[in-house]
Enzyme design. Structure first.
Site, PDB file in Angstrom:
ATOM      1  N   SER A 176       0.814  -1.220   0.000  1.00 23.17           N
ATOM      2  CA  SER A 176       0.000   0.000   0.000  1.00 23.17           C
ATOM      3  C   SER A 176       0.846   1.269   0.000  1.00 23.17           C
ATOM      4  O   SER A 176       0.327   2.371   0.044  1.00 23.17           O
ATOM      5  CB  SER A 176      -0.930   0.000   1.213  1.00 23.17           C
ATOM      6  OG  SER A 176      -0.182   0.013   2.400  1.00 23.17           O
ATOM      7  N   THR A 228      -0.980   3.448   4.494  1.00 24.24           N
ATOM      8  CA  THR A 228      -0.058   4.586   4.472  1.00 24.24           C
ATOM      9  C   THR A 228       1.114   4.306   5.388  1.00 24.24           C
ATOM     10  O   THR A 228       0.934   3.666   6.411  1.00 24.24           O
ATOM     11  CB  THR A 228      -0.756   5.855   5.034  1.00 24.24           C
ATOM     12  OG1 THR A 228      -2.032   6.002   4.427  1.00 24.24           O
ATOM     13  CG2 THR A 228       0.058   7.102   4.793  1.00 24.24           C
ATOM     14  N   THR A 237       1.898   6.991   0.301  1.00 21.99           N
ATOM     15  CA  THR A 237       0.912   5.942   0.045  1.00 21.99           C
ATOM     16  C   THR A 237       0.655   5.829  -1.450  1.00 21.99           C
ATOM     17  O   THR A 237       0.929   6.759  -2.212  1.00 21.99           O
ATOM     18  CB  THR A 237      -0.416   6.264   0.763  1.00 21.99           C
ATOM     19  OG1 THR A 237      -1.338   5.180   0.592  1.00 21.99           O
ATOM     20  CG2 THR A 237      -1.052   7.530   0.212  1.00 21.99           C
ATOM     21  N   ARG A 270      -8.493  10.392  -7.762  1.00 16.61           N
ATOM     22  CA  ARG A 270      -8.815  10.477  -6.337  1.00 16.61           C
ATOM     23  C   ARG A 270      -7.554  10.746  -5.520  1.00 16.61           C
ATOM     24  O   ARG A 270      -6.508  10.165  -5.735  1.00 16.61           O
ATOM     25  CB  ARG A 270      -9.438   9.163  -5.873  1.00 16.61           C
ATOM     26  CG  ARG A 270      -9.787   9.108  -4.375  1.00 16.61           C
ATOM     27  CD  ARG A 270      -8.693   8.464  -3.547  1.00 16.61           C
ATOM     28  NE  ARG A 270      -9.135   8.206  -2.158  1.00 16.61           N
ATOM     29  CZ  ARG A 270      -8.342   7.795  -1.193  1.00 16.61           C
ATOM     30  NH1 ARG A 270      -7.054   7.587  -1.424  1.00 16.61           N
ATOM     31  NH2 ARG A 270      -8.810   7.598   0.022  1.00 16.61           N
ATOM     32  N   THR A 318      -3.769   7.119   9.451  1.00 15.42           N
ATOM     33  CA  THR A 318      -3.892   6.068   8.446  1.00 15.42           C
ATOM     34  C   THR A 318      -5.329   5.583   8.445  1.00 15.42           C
ATOM     35  O   THR A 318      -6.029   5.693   9.453  1.00 15.42           O
ATOM     36  CB  THR A 318      -2.928   4.893   8.730  1.00 15.42           C
ATOM     37  OG1 THR A 318      -3.039   3.929   7.673  1.00 15.42           O
ATOM     38  CG2 THR A 318      -3.239   4.203  10.046  1.00 15.42           C
ATOM     39  N   GLY A 319      -5.779   5.060   7.317  1.00 20.36           N
ATOM     40  CA  GLY A 319      -7.143   4.527   7.269  1.00 20.36           C
ATOM     41  C   GLY A 319      -7.918   5.039   6.085  1.00 20.36           C
ATOM     42  O   GLY A 319      -7.355   5.302   5.026  1.00 20.36           O
TER      43      GLY A 319
END
Length: 305
Positions: free
Chosen positions: A31, A165, A183, A193, A216-217
């Site tokens: 990621s 991330t 990321t 995006r 992060t998330g």
């Protein structure tokens, strides 16, 4: 890597750049860096930012194409421009002028992730209220003649094994703070995006008078609340880093109870903490700490709230 840079006399910014850059090279969790999280057209694009808590300067790139070292390019935005954020193909052209190689970020692995997704009728994806039905087909989508909006409460597409991330906060020996993120964004995202990672105050924030934070998330949800900025403001008021992180998560929970996310916080005295939102499959958050009090980099765990 970041800790070693500090030990060898590098600056806090050097430590953030090299630490996050190492993750880009290692393709952490698939990621971060090249060859991961292909978008809807199968391309991997990168987002990154770096912030100097002494000067409050920020350098960031988003939707960066064909250049692997996103955090390195973000650092150059601080050093060679008066800007904060460069995006898309233009950011790539800037990177090339700064001496970064222009190369393909696709790998066999990202191609196979992409083709598997196409074979599953492009599930899951990030569209809503479109025709044809985005839960059953690949599009191309357009808006319907007559709109009937239905708010879908979907659990985030990410899982506990899919942190999205590398986020880092560095507190130097003198108390100076720097932070950064890198990321490749949400897998199968709609091209163009940009998530929270390259946005100052969302992905990370550093202020040498208070502390630093990184998130992060689910960036689409989290960026609306500027969690890293908010956490630093709580620490400025004297709030303990763990509590600052928890308060930030609680604020988001009110509006998005099922969001996937976590925040790390550290203040100028070297105290640190983290917090995460508890959802099925994600009940604990793991993060790494290096400090003079620890003989080696140590994994820490917090229970989600």
């Amino acid at each position: 890597t970041a800790w070693r840079v500090l030990q060898l006399g590098g600056s806090e910014l050097d430590a953030v750049e090299r630490g996050c850059g190492q993750c880009e090279i290692d393709q952490c969790d698939g990621s971060v860096g090249y060859g991961g999280s292909p978008d809807e057209s199968g391309e991997t694009t990168l987002d990154a930012m770096i912030m100097d808590g002494n000067t409050m300067e920020v350098g960031a790139v988003a939707d960066l194409r064909h250049v692997k070292n996103a955090i390195g390019v973000a650092r150059k935005v601080i050093e060679y421009t008066k800007h904060t954020l460069l995006v898309g193909e233009s950011a790539s052209l800037f990177a090339v002028r700064m001496g970064f190689p222009y190369e393909d970020l696709t790998t066999q692995k990202s191609l196979s992730v992409y083709s598997k997704w196409l074979n599953q009728s492009c599930q899951p994806n990030y569209w809503k209220n479109v025709v044809p039905d985005s839960s059953k087909s690949c599009g191309p989508y357009k808006r319907p003649e007559k709109v009937t909006c239905k708010e879908e409460q979907t659990i985030s597409l990410r899982s506990v094994h899919n942190h999205d991330t590398i986020g880092m906060v560095v507190i130097g020996g003198s108390g100076a703070v720097a932070s950064g993120t890198s990321t490749n964004g949400a897998v199968h995202k709609i091209p163009g995006r940009v998530g929270d990672s390259p946005i100052a105050g969302a992905g990370s924030y550093a202020d040498s008078t208070a502390g630093g934070a990184a998130a992060t998330g689910d960036g689409d949800v989290m960026m609306r609340f500027l969690p890293s900025y908010q956490a630093v403001e709580y620490m400025r008021m004297g709030t303990d880093p763990t509590v600052a992180c928890q308060k930030v998560i609680s604020r988001i929970q009110k509006y998005a109870p099922k969001f996937f996310g976590a925040v790390i916080c550290a203040n100028t005295t070297g105290s640190y903490g983290a917090a995460c939102n508890k959802i099925p499959g994600f009940t604990q958050f793991h993060f790494m700490v290096s400090s003079p009090l620890l003989s080696q980099p140590t994994e820490q765990v917090v229970d989600c709230i």
